[in-house]
Design a protein around this motif. Structure first.
Motif, mmCIF file in Angstrom:
data_model
loop_
_atom_site.group_PDB
_atom_site.id
_atom_site.type_symbol
_atom_site.label_atom_id
_atom_site.label_comp_id
_atom_site.label_asym_id
_atom_site.label_seq_id
_atom_site.Cartn_x
_atom_site.Cartn_y
_atom_site.Cartn_z
ATOM 1 N N PHE A 114 0.954 -1.277 0.034
ATOM 2 C CA PHE A 114 -0.228 -0.059 -0.119
ATOM 3 C C PHE A 114 0.809 1.228 0.131
ATOM 4 O O PHE A 114 2.073 1.455 0.619
ATOM 5 N N GLY A 115 0.246 2.365 -0.674
ATOM 6 C CA GLY A 115 1.291 3.433 -0.724
ATOM 7 C C GLY A 115 0.776 4.659 0.453
ATOM 8 O O GLY A 115 1.696 5.412 0.768
ATOM 9 N N TYR A 116 -0.525 4.473 0.819
ATOM 10 C CA TYR A 116 -1.144 5.377 1.722
ATOM 11 C C TYR A 116 -1.998 4.843 2.799
ATOM 12 O O TYR A 116 -2.439 3.755 2.279
ATOM 13 N N ALA A 117 -2.090 5.429 3.814
ATOM 14 C CA ALA A 117 -2.734 4.697 4.918
ATOM 15 C C ALA A 117 -4.351 4.602 4.557
ATOM 16 O O ALA A 117 -5.029 3.524 4.968
ATOM 17 N N ASN A 118 -4.903 5.368 3.692
ATOM 18 C CA ASN A 118 -6.291 5.125 3.303
ATOM 19 C C ASN A 118 -6.634 3.854 2.608
ATOM 20 O O ASN A 118 -7.453 3.291 2.799
ATOM 21 N N GLU A 119 -5.418 3.487 1.878
ATOM 22 C CA GLU A 119 -5.392 2.021 1.321
ATOM 23 C C GLU A 119 -5.529 1.177 2.306
ATOM 24 O O GLU A 119 -6.265 -0.045 2.122
ATOM 25 N N LEU A 120 -4.721 1.144 3.276
ATOM 26 C CA LEU A 120 -4.784 -0.020 4.382
ATOM 27 C C LEU A 120 -5.949 0.157 5.070
ATOM 28 O O LEU A 120 -6.501 -0.988 5.205
ATOM 29 N N VAL A 121 -6.641 1.361 5.452
ATOM 30 C CA VAL A 121 -7.971 1.469 6.171
ATOM 31 C C VAL A 121 -8.719 0.479 5.163
ATOM 32 O O VAL A 121 -9.917 -0.396 5.629
ATOM 33 N N GLU A 122 -9.189 0.872 3.893
ATOM 34 C CA GLU A 122 -10.123 -0.004 2.978
ATOM 35 C C GLU A 122 -9.843 -1.605 2.994
ATOM 36 O O GLU A 122 -10.779 -2.222 2.978
ATOM 37 N N PHE A 123 -8.330 -1.870 3.206
ATOM 38 C CA PHE A 123 -8.170 -3.545 3.272
ATOM 39 C C PHE A 123 -8.680 -3.899 4.362
ATOM 40 O O PHE A 123 -9.174 -4.963 4.437
ATOM 41 N N MET A 132 -1.843 22.587 4.321
ATOM 42 C CA MET A 132 -2.751 21.976 5.198
ATOM 43 C C MET A 132 -4.032 21.494 4.746
ATOM 44 O O MET A 132 -4.711 20.492 5.225
ATOM 45 N N ALA A 133 -4.617 22.236 3.647
ATOM 46 C CA ALA A 133 -5.701 21.757 2.995
ATOM 47 C C ALA A 133 -5.641 20.317 2.341
ATOM 48 O O ALA A 133 -6.362 19.515 2.446
ATOM 49 N N ASP A 134 -4.392 19.979 1.609
ATOM 50 C CA ASP A 134 -4.196 18.623 1.261
ATOM 51 C C ASP A 134 -4.269 17.807 2.278
ATOM 52 O O ASP A 134 -4.528 16.680 2.125
ATOM 53 N N ASP A 135 -3.713 17.915 3.423
ATOM 54 C CA ASP A 135 -3.425 17.151 4.578
ATOM 55 C C ASP A 135 -4.883 16.699 5.136
ATOM 56 O O ASP A 135 -5.285 15.557 5.444
ATOM 57 N N ILE A 136 -5.607 17.898 5.104
ATOM 58 C CA ILE A 136 -7.055 17.674 5.807
ATOM 59 C C ILE A 136 -7.810 16.706 4.511
ATOM 60 O O ILE A 136 -8.436 15.785 5.078
ATOM 61 N N GLU A 137 -7.863 16.804 3.520
ATOM 62 C CA GLU A 137 -8.368 16.036 2.385
ATOM 63 C C GLU A 137 -7.937 14.604 2.605
ATOM 64 O O GLU A 137 -8.596 13.697 2.374
ATOM 65 N N ASN A 138 -6.554 14.378 2.667
ATOM 66 C CA ASN A 138 -5.872 13.065 3.045
ATOM 67 C C ASN A 138 -6.825 12.568 4.271
ATOM 68 O O ASN A 138 -7.166 11.434 4.262
ATOM 69 N N LEU A 139 -6.878 13.447 5.360
ATOM 70 C CA LEU A 139 -7.546 12.911 6.589
ATOM 71 C C LEU A 139 -9.139 12.504 6.247
ATOM 72 O O LEU A 139 -9.529 11.355 6.527
ATOM 73 N N LYS A 140 -9.678 13.295 5.292
ATOM 74 C CA LYS A 140 -10.930 12.929 4.943
ATOM 75 C C LYS A 140 -11.356 11.699 4.300
ATOM 76 O O LYS A 140 -11.940 10.886 4.402
ATOM 77 N N ARG A 141 -10.227 11.393 3.293
ATOM 78 C CA ARG A 141 -10.020 10.177 2.550
ATOM 79 C C ARG A 141 -9.987 9.177 3.465
ATOM 80 O O ARG A 141 -10.640 7.847 3.261
ATOM 81 N N LYS A 142 -9.339 9.170 4.549
ATOM 82 C CA LYS A 142 -9.113 7.904 5.566
ATOM 83 C C LYS A 142 -10.257 7.644 6.297
ATOM 84 O O LYS A 142 -10.554 6.583 6.659
ATOM 85 N N VAL A 143 -11.057 8.825 6.632
ATOM 86 C CA VAL A 143 -12.179 8.549 7.501
ATOM 87 C C VAL A 143 -13.277 8.092 6.398
ATOM 88 O O VAL A 143 -13.913 6.973 7.006
ATOM 89 N N ASP A 144 -13.464 8.608 5.340
ATOM 90 C CA ASP A 144 -14.355 8.101 4.345
ATOM 91 C C ASP A 144 -13.943 6.575 4.106
ATOM 92 O O ASP A 144 -15.037 5.643 3.716
ATOM 93 N N ALA A 145 -12.682 6.140 3.906
ATOM 94 C CA ALA A 145 -12.605 4.612 3.799
ATOM 95 C C ALA A 145 -13.044 3.680 5.226
ATOM 96 O O ALA A 145 -13.058 2.600 4.901
ATOM 97 N N VAL A 147 -15.827 12.101 12.939
ATOM 98 C CA VAL A 147 -15.340 11.260 13.976
ATOM 99 C C VAL A 147 -14.507 11.852 15.043
ATOM 100 O O VAL A 147 -14.071 13.053 14.924
ATOM 101 N N PRO A 148 -14.577 11.401 16.232
ATOM 102 C CA PRO A 148 -13.942 11.703 17.295
ATOM 103 C C PRO A 148 -12.255 11.968 17.204
ATOM 104 O O PRO A 148 -11.769 11.219 16.329
ATOM 105 N N ILE A 149 -12.095 13.151 17.514
ATOM 106 C CA ILE A 149 -10.203 13.395 17.323
ATOM 107 C C ILE A 149 -9.690 13.386 18.822
ATOM 108 O O ILE A 149 -10.170 14.154 19.605
ATOM 109 N N ILE A 150 -8.813 12.627 19.152
ATOM 110 C CA ILE A 150 -7.976 12.533 20.458
ATOM 111 C C ILE A 150 -6.697 13.153 20.448
ATOM 112 O O ILE A 150 -5.854 12.775 19.419
ATOM 113 N N PRO A 151 -6.491 14.091 21.086
ATOM 114 C CA PRO A 151 -5.124 14.716 20.830
ATOM 115 C C PRO A 151 -3.756 13.910 21.570
ATOM 116 O O PRO A 151 -4.263 13.397 22.463
ATOM 117 N N GLY A 152 -2.836 14.055 20.937
ATOM 118 C CA GLY A 152 -1.695 13.354 21.351
ATOM 119 C C GLY A 152 -0.682 14.247 22.154
ATOM 120 O O GLY A 152 -0.417 15.317 21.714
#
Ligand code: FAD
Length: 297
Positions: free
Chosen positions: A124-133, A157-170, A200-205
């Motif tokens: 896998f190239g990105y985490a969203n692909e791992l989530v789908e799997f 930041m906008a690109d990164d948020i778009e990526n986060l959206k992809r991961k959540v949608d997956a 979805v909930p966001i937990i701070p590190g």
């Protein structure tokens, strides 16, 4: 239990992140540390997945031990680094066999020798692909990583948020963020996520510093802003680890107090396999697991 079932509007989860020790003999020391940490009733313990394969086999073993022998809920980290789909399927089989129900799905940091992430052939190239799997494989509860100060490789930041959206949608159920030392970065990031309809909930590190050398190590990983007054104080006592820990702990307490007043879903502590400083923070916070609004009622 699935962590998504612990995340409620009126409660705040408490969790601790540990890493598999490099030397096998130190696993017992880790279990003793976790034994100390669980005195304050965390909701779950997360176990990292070694970059580049060094300690990755131990993640499943340690996660299973914490779950089955210590009776604590676990979030097992899993990355795409160096793995084909078949490798990942085998790890998912092992997680299932170990009764583990929660996975933090990550692309992963590359091994130090490689410097940049290289997709494994058949992987896998990105985490969203791992989530789908994982979603296709079985009903695991899935967390993904979020970056209050932007992932270092993302252009904007906008690109990164778009990526986060992809991961959540997956199919991700919740987000745990990269560590940060300035809460305003977290609040801005959370606002951007909400504006992009990430619900979805966001937990701070939280990373309570206890050693001056951690500053450069963290800098090379994710380069967070550190408030100048804190940096100056830490620099002055750089050779006195007790004082570094005192300032690092004080800062983490102030950060957590503010986060708790601002409706966070949880507090996730990167403990670095040490317990005394984190236990002090939890004590000082008089942590109840209730959100400020609901306990005030
Ligand atoms: P991704 O979400 O795949 O994003 C990686 C980069 O690619 C980002 O810059 C993103 O914006 C970009 N991107 C994503 N999709 C696309 C696309 N389709 N097109 C173009 N660009 C895209 N690392 C470990 O090795 N082991 C661990 O146990 C571990 N635990 C962590 C725990 C937490 C809470 C966090 C926040 C991080 C952790 N990491 C761990 C570090 C993480 O693996 C790195 O930050 C890694 O570089 C990115 O992983 P990711 O899952 O966020 O990747």
């Amino acid at each position: 239990m699935k962590i998504r079932d612990m995340l409620h509007n009126d409660t705040v989860t408490l969790s601790f992140e540990v890493f598999p020790p490099k030397r096998e003999g130190n696993v017992e020391v880790l279990y003793a540390t976790i034994g100390d940490l669980i005195q304050c009733n965390p909701n779950f313990i997360s176990v990292t997945y070694g970059a580049g394969g060094s300690t990755r086999d131990m993640t499943v073993e340690i996660a299973s031990h914490i779950k089955n022998e210590m009776d604590q809920e676990v979030l097992a980290h899993l990355t795409c680094v160096g793995s084909t789909r078949d490798d990942i399927r085998r790890i998912l089989d092992d997680l299932k066999d170990g009764h583990l129900e929660n996975i933090l799905a990550l692309r992963g940091d590359p091994p130090k020798s490689e410097g940049v992430f290289i997709k494994t052939e058949g992987g896998f190239g990105y985490a969203n692909e791992l989530v789908e799997f994982i979603v296709e494989y079985d009903d695991f509860c899935i967390a993904v990583a979020g970056y209050p100060e932007k992932h270092t490789e993302a252009t904007t930041m906008a690109d990164d948020i778009e990526n986060l959206k992809r991961k959540v949608d997956a199919g991700a159920d919740f987000i745990i963020t990269q560590l940060f030392f300035i809460n305003d970065h977290f609040y801005r990031f959370r606002d951007l996520a909400i504006a992009r309809k990430i619900s979805v909930p966001i937990i701070p590190g939280i990373f309570p510093l206890f050693n001056y050398s951690q500053i450069s190590r963290i800098g090379s990983l994710c380069d967070p802003d550190i408030p100048s007054p804190l940096l100056e104080k830490l620099y002055k006592v750089r050779d006195k680890s007790e004082e570094v820990q005192k300032y690092g702990t004080e800062h983490a307490i102030r950060q957590c107090e503010d986060l708790l007043k601002n409706d966070v879903s949880g507090l996730h502590f990167c403990c670095m396999n040490k317990s005394d400083h984190v236990l002090e923070i939890i004590r000082e916070l008089s942590f109840t697991g209730q959100k400020a609004d609901s306990s005030d009622e």
